[in-house]
Design a protein around this motif. Structure first.
Motif, PDB file in Angstrom:
ATOM      1  N   ASN A 487       0.816  -1.224   0.000  1.00  0.00           N
ATOM      2  CA  ASN A 487       0.000   0.000   0.000  1.00  0.00           C
ATOM      3  C   ASN A 487       0.848   1.272   0.000  1.00  0.00           C
ATOM      4  N   ALA A 488       2.166   1.116  -0.176  1.00  0.00           N
ATOM      5  CA  ALA A 488       3.048   2.288  -0.118  1.00  0.00           C
ATOM      6  C   ALA A 488       2.464   3.409  -0.977  1.00  0.00           C
ATOM      7  N   ASP A 489       2.535   4.614  -0.512  1.00  0.00           N
ATOM      8  CA  ASP A 489       1.967   5.821  -1.141  1.00  0.00           C
ATOM      9  C   ASP A 489       0.459   5.950  -0.897  1.00  0.00           C
ATOM     10  N   ALA A 490      -0.164   4.891  -0.409  1.00  0.00           N
ATOM     11  CA  ALA A 490      -1.624   4.978  -0.240  1.00  0.00           C
ATOM     12  C   ALA A 490      -2.050   4.470   1.144  1.00  0.00           C
ATOM     13  N   VAL A 491      -1.087   4.354   2.077  1.00  0.00           N
ATOM     14  CA  VAL A 491      -1.450   3.911   3.434  1.00  0.00           C
ATOM     15  C   VAL A 491      -2.452   4.907   4.020  1.00  0.00           C
ATOM     16  N   GLY A 492      -3.509   4.373   4.587  1.00  0.00           N
ATOM     17  CA  GLY A 492      -4.528   5.249   5.172  1.00  0.00           C
ATOM     18  C   GLY A 492      -5.627   5.639   4.203  1.00  0.00           C
ATOM     19  N   PHE A 493      -5.448   5.281   2.950  1.00  0.00           N
ATOM     20  CA  PHE A 493      -6.502   5.569   1.959  1.00  0.00           C
ATOM     21  C   PHE A 493      -7.780   4.819   2.340  1.00  0.00           C
ATOM     22  N   LYS A 494      -8.897   5.512   2.250  1.00  0.00           N
ATOM     23  CA  LYS A 494     -10.174   4.868   2.559  1.00  0.00           C
ATOM     24  C   LYS A 494     -10.928   4.648   1.251  1.00  0.00           C
ATOM     25  N   ARG A 495     -11.115   3.391   0.924  1.00  0.00           N
ATOM     26  CA  ARG A 495     -11.796   3.023  -0.324  1.00  0.00           C
ATOM     27  C   ARG A 495     -13.279   2.831  -0.012  1.00  0.00           C
ATOM     28  N   ASN A 496     -14.098   3.619  -0.675  1.00  0.00           N
ATOM     29  CA  ASN A 496     -15.541   3.481  -0.461  1.00  0.00           C
ATOM     30  C   ASN A 496     -16.212   3.386  -1.830  1.00  0.00           C
ATOM     31  N   VAL A 497     -16.643   2.177  -2.209  1.00  0.00           N
ATOM     32  CA  VAL A 497     -17.273   2.002  -3.524  1.00  0.00           C
ATOM     33  C   VAL A 497     -18.797   2.010  -3.406  1.00  0.00           C
ATOM     34  N   HIS A 498     -19.286   2.463  -2.260  1.00  0.00           N
ATOM     35  CA  HIS A 498     -20.718   2.696  -2.071  1.00  0.00           C
ATOM     36  C   HIS A 498     -21.592   1.534  -2.540  1.00  0.00           C
ATOM     37  N   PRO A 499     -21.512   0.424  -1.812  1.00  0.00           N
ATOM     38  CA  PRO A 499     -22.357  -0.719  -2.183  1.00  0.00           C
ATOM     39  C   PRO A 499     -23.838  -0.351  -2.276  1.00  0.00           C
ATOM     40  N   ALA A 500     -24.263   0.665  -1.521  1.00  0.00           N
ATOM     41  CA  ALA A 500     -25.683   1.036  -1.578  1.00  0.00           C
ATOM     42  C   ALA A 500     -26.063   1.550  -2.971  1.00  0.00           C
ATOM     43  N   PHE A 501     -25.099   2.170  -3.662  1.00  0.00           N
ATOM     44  CA  PHE A 501     -25.340   2.624  -5.034  1.00  0.00           C
ATOM     45  C   PHE A 501     -25.148   1.498  -6.039  1.00  0.00           C
ATOM     46  N   PHE A 502     -23.991   0.820  -5.886  1.00  0.00           N
ATOM     47  CA  PHE A 502     -23.495  -0.003  -6.992  1.00  0.00           C
ATOM     48  C   PHE A 502     -23.529  -1.506  -6.724  1.00  0.00           C
ATOM     49  N   GLY A 503     -24.096  -1.910  -5.596  1.00  0.00           N
ATOM     50  CA  GLY A 503     -24.099  -3.338  -5.283  1.00  0.00           C
ATOM     51  C   GLY A 503     -22.780  -3.766  -4.691  1.00  0.00           C
ATOM     52  N   SER A 504     -22.585  -5.055  -4.604  1.00  0.00           N
ATOM     53  CA  SER A 504     -21.433  -5.716  -3.981  1.00  0.00           C
ATOM     54  C   SER A 504     -21.500  -5.583  -2.450  1.00  0.00           C
ATOM     55  N   SER A 505     -20.498  -6.104  -1.774  1.00  0.00           N
ATOM     56  CA  SER A 505     -20.561  -6.184  -0.315  1.00  0.00           C
ATOM     57  C   SER A 505     -19.166  -6.416   0.230  1.00  0.00           C
ATOM     58  N   ALA A 506     -19.072  -6.544   1.553  1.00  0.00           N
ATOM     59  CA  ALA A 506     -17.777  -6.785   2.184  1.00  0.00           C
ATOM     60  C   ALA A 506     -17.950  -7.769   3.333  1.00  0.00           C
ATOM     61  N   VAL A 507     -16.849  -8.416   3.690  1.00  0.00           N
ATOM     62  CA  VAL A 507     -16.846  -9.318   4.850  1.00  0.00           C
ATOM     63  C   VAL A 507     -15.633  -8.987   5.709  1.00  0.00           C
ATOM     64  N   ILE A 508     -15.700  -9.455   6.948  1.00  0.00           N
ATOM     65  CA  ILE A 508     -14.512  -9.433   7.805  1.00  0.00           C
ATOM     66  C   ILE A 508     -13.830 -10.789   7.660  1.00  0.00           C
ATOM     67  N   LEU A 509     -12.508 -10.766   7.536  1.00  0.00           N
ATOM     68  CA  LEU A 509     -11.746 -12.009   7.403  1.00  0.00           C
ATOM     69  C   LEU A 509     -11.146 -12.367   8.757  1.00  0.00           C
ATOM     70  N   GLU A 510     -11.431 -13.586   9.196  1.00  0.00           N
ATOM     71  CA  GLU A 510     -10.873 -14.047  10.477  1.00  0.00           C
ATOM     72  C   GLU A 510      -9.739 -15.014  10.186  1.00  0.00           C
ATOM     73  N   PRO A 511      -8.522 -14.737  10.689  1.00  0.00           N
ATOM     74  CA  PRO A 511      -7.396 -15.642  10.418  1.00  0.00           C
ATOM     75  C   PRO A 511      -7.645 -17.021  11.026  1.00  0.00           C
ATOM     76  N   VAL A 512      -7.272 -18.057  10.302  1.00  0.00           N
ATOM     77  CA  VAL A 512      -7.345 -19.408  10.855  1.00  0.00           C
ATOM     78  C   VAL A 512      -5.943 -20.003  11.001  1.00  0.00           C
ATOM     79  N   CYS A 513      -4.921 -19.233  10.640  1.00  0.00           N
ATOM     80  CA  CYS A 513      -3.530 -19.689  10.725  1.00  0.00           C
ATOM     81  C   CYS A 513      -2.669 -18.516  11.171  1.00  0.00           C
ATOM     82  N   GLU A 514      -1.454 -18.847  11.591  1.00  0.00           N
ATOM     83  CA  GLU A 514      -0.439 -17.826  11.816  1.00  0.00           C
ATOM     84  C   GLU A 514       0.024 -17.291  10.457  1.00  0.00           C
ATOM     85  N   GLY A 515       0.458 -16.057  10.466  1.00  0.00           N
ATOM     86  CA  GLY A 515       1.138 -15.558   9.263  1.00  0.00           C
ATOM     87  C   GLY A 515       0.267 -14.778   8.307  1.00  0.00           C
TER      88      GLY A 515
END
Ligand code: ZN
Length: 661
Positions: A487-515
């Protein structure tokens, strides 16, 4: 490379129109290595032989005349075998048993070839055209069992009887289709899809035999359909082409105008995917440029027509089939001069590319869909099996979701064997065996959230490193680019593709392994971090995995996404990355190599000109640039093991090709 020209029947029927056609063909002779007469223009499956036979007699004469004028290869595309869609039925009626849907609905213009009278009609038609002594004959792309006026075919009594005989069962249409819609009835669906494929194999064997009985020298070909439309046919190219005795193939996908420029890329990939799966006996692959139904430069520009041809050759196909001429004799030679003048200039570059790329393989990531998809997939969430997978209502089956990666410069290839890794979306992992999925996971994979769920259903979570939250977030959420080198040069960038307008969705990813490391966190609108939503992980098989849990491949055409994905791609490729951009461009690249030489074709997908593009090719010192009809020698500047070429200006949708030796 071969340029074949498809010509509809009408200009052949009257002497005066044929004379004008001949003059047009003479004028642009460089563009016509082969002439393909389409035997009809309507899509009905049973236009009577009493109408077709007198036309065939005229066509036989026209073939002789064309050959006397020095056109060496002249043949037919037999336009209808079953019938394409419900067209012409009010005129021609339904002389044979129509194809039948699972629910018992009847097609109007498509007829079931399992009935003896229809079968005899089909074979007589092929015999009749073979007797015209063409050099070759195509089976057109209506040989399929989906979208024949009805979604899925054919469940007529004859087809059910055949299946029962084969399986020693006693299904009715109703009990069979109900059983096939059981979520886990994979074996039954596999048997049905296998039987459909066999119906095609058997028909092709009879067509091949019929044609060869007239003239064994006639070359045969089949116009296939894209795996992304449906794999309900069985898609068994390895059986179909040998059965037909076919050495010619035309990969298919519909891109009829230039109003959505990205469709250029969709079609290029759809066709390359089919070409990659043809058996070795297919040596003549013709990408079809389809300007149906207006055949006008107002519908599809010269630029777009040329691009389609260039990208076909850029992906290893060795011919094009131009379906660019109006069927109406009034229009012969009237408005397509600019197209054919441009083709005459461009073909030198295409010939050069096709020769240069022989023996090369594709470079990039493989957007995965299996031709076995409908044979292997379980059904989810109460869905019916009987709907074409290529359907806007069912994005979980649509491999085209992944093609947007190419817009931001990630190289894609449809040749799985030589790919850096694979890209998965939705449920498409369901089409692969466990062994195949593990092979992908040993290499590298990119997945969206639904693909993670599909791999998890197969017990493969530990190789991906994460599982998805039950909840899918669709409202008021952003992806926060974490402090990670990609993410170099874009750390802290907030990506908002407005699912309410354009569809799609997001999930939270839970690690099941180290690393597992986060390259994106899911945030609420006031900055509250809910958890990881995009991850990188190296698994115990040595494979590298990127999960994109926030709107996966959706609206990634932004600077931060582009830069991040290019860095992710380099990491996933484990040092094998072959080509590189040094600044953001909306520029799909099509790359082939034999390990020593490389051919790279780039297309400017932006409607703004691209200026001063720097493009690196691993180990390159010099190249020949194919640009606007010229061959220009270029010398590379060396940088980190890459030879960097500065490209000339590229206008909207313009292509350039680098030949690197
Ligand atoms: Zn049937």
């Amino acid at each position: 490379m071969k340029i074949a020209q498809r010509i509809h029947i009408y200009p052949f029927l009257e002497d005066e129109a044929f004379g004008r056609l001949l003059a047009f063909l003479e004028e642009y002779r460089d563009c016509f290595d082969e002439l393909t007469i389409t035997t009809d223009y309507h899509h009905h499956g049973a236009i009577p032989l009493s109408e077709l036979r007198p036309q065939a007699e005229i066509l036989a004469r026209r073939i002789r005349t064309l050959k006397e004028h020095g056109f060496r290869s002249v043949g037919f595309s037999v336009h209808s075998t079953f019938g394409h869609i419900d067209e012409g039925h009010e005129y021609y009626g339904q002389p044979f048993h129509p194809m039948m849907s699972p629910a018992g609905e009847l097609a109007k213009g498509c007829f079931c070839p399992q009935h003896a009278d229809m079968r005899a009609f089909i074979l007589e038609k092929y015999r009749m055209y073979a007797q015209c002594r063409p050099d070759f004959m195509w089976v057109d792309d209506d040989v399929k069992y989906f979208l024949n006026g009805i979604q899925c075919a054919c469940f007529c009594p004859e087809c059910i009887k055949r299946f029962n005989r084969k399986m020693s069962t006693d299904y009715t249409r109703e009990t069979l289709t109900a059983a096939m819609n059981e979520p886990n009835a994979v074996e039954l669906r596999n048997a049905w899809v296998g039987d459909i494929s066999d119906r095609i194999t058997e028909l092709f064997a009879e067509i091949g035999e019929t044609v060869r009985a007239v003239d064994a020298q006639i070359r045969l070909g089949f116009q296939t359909q894209h795996q992304g439309w449906s794999t309900y046919n069985g898609m068994d190219f390895a059986a179909w082409f040998p059965a037909l005795g076919g050495c010619m193939a035309r990969p298919g996908e519909g891109t009829y105008d230039d109003k959505t420029p990205a469709n250029l890329i969709n079609k290029a990939f759809a066709c390359a995917r089919q070409a990659a799966e043809y058996p070795a006996s297919v040596t003549d692959v013709q990408y079809e440029v389809e300007d149906f139904p207006n055949y006008s430069l107002l519908q599809k520009s010269v630029r777009f027509n040329l691009d389609e041809c260039t990208l076909a050759i850029a992906q290893g196909m060795n011919g094009v089939l131009l379906n660019t001429l109006s069927p109406d004799p009034v229009m012969i030679g009237k408005d397509l001069g600019p197209l054919y003048q441009a083709m005459s200039v461009a073909r030198k570059a295409w010939d050069r590319m096709e020769c240069f790329a022989r023996g090369m393989h594709g470079v990039g990531f493989y957007p995965a869909i299996s031709s076995q998809y409908d044979r292997r997939r379980p059904l989810h969430d109460g869905e019916s099996f009987f709907i074409a997978t290529y359907d806007a209502r069912r994005p979980q089956h649509d491999v085209r979701n992944t093609y947007g990666l190419s817009h931001v410069g990630i190289p894609l290839t449809l040749e799985a064997g030589s790919a850096f890794g694979a890209v998965f979306t939705g449920d498409l992992a369901d089409g692969f065996t466990d062994e195949q999925l593990l092979d992908f996971l040993k290499n590298s994979v990119i997945l969206d959230a639904k693909a993670v769920r599909a791999f998890a259903r197969r017990g493969l979570e530990k190789y991906i490193g994460v599982r998805c939250s039950e909840k899918e977030y669709t409202d008021s959420i952003e992806e926060y680019f974490t402090d990670h080198p990609v993410n170099a040069d874009a750390v802290g960038f907030k990506r908002n593709v407005h699912p309410a307008f354009f569809g799609s969705s997001a999930v939270i990813l839970e690690p099941v392994c180290e690393g597992v490391v986060s390259i994106g966190d899911l945030c609420g609108l006031h900055g509250e971090h809910y958890g990881m939503t995009a991850s990188l992980f190296e698994n115990e098989l040595g494979g590298r995995v990127c999960v994109l849990g926030y709107a996966g491949y959706h609206k990634i055409d932004s600077y931060p996404c582009l830069v991040r994905m290019q860095r992710v791609a380099e990491w996933l490729a484990k040092g094998k990355i072959h080509t590189r951009f040094y600044a953001p461009h909306l520029m799909p690249q099509f790359v082939r190599t034999d390990g020593t030489r490389t051919m790279a074709t780039l297309v400017n997908l932006s409607l703004d000109p691209a200026e001063g593009v720097e493009y690196g090719v691993c180990g390159a010192k010099q190249a020949t640039l194919l640009y606007r009809g010229e061959e220009i020698p270029l010398v590379a500047r060396q940088r980190d093991g890459f030879g960097v070429f500065e490209l000339p200006q590229m206008m909207a949708l313009e292509t350039v090709t680098l030949l690197v030796e």
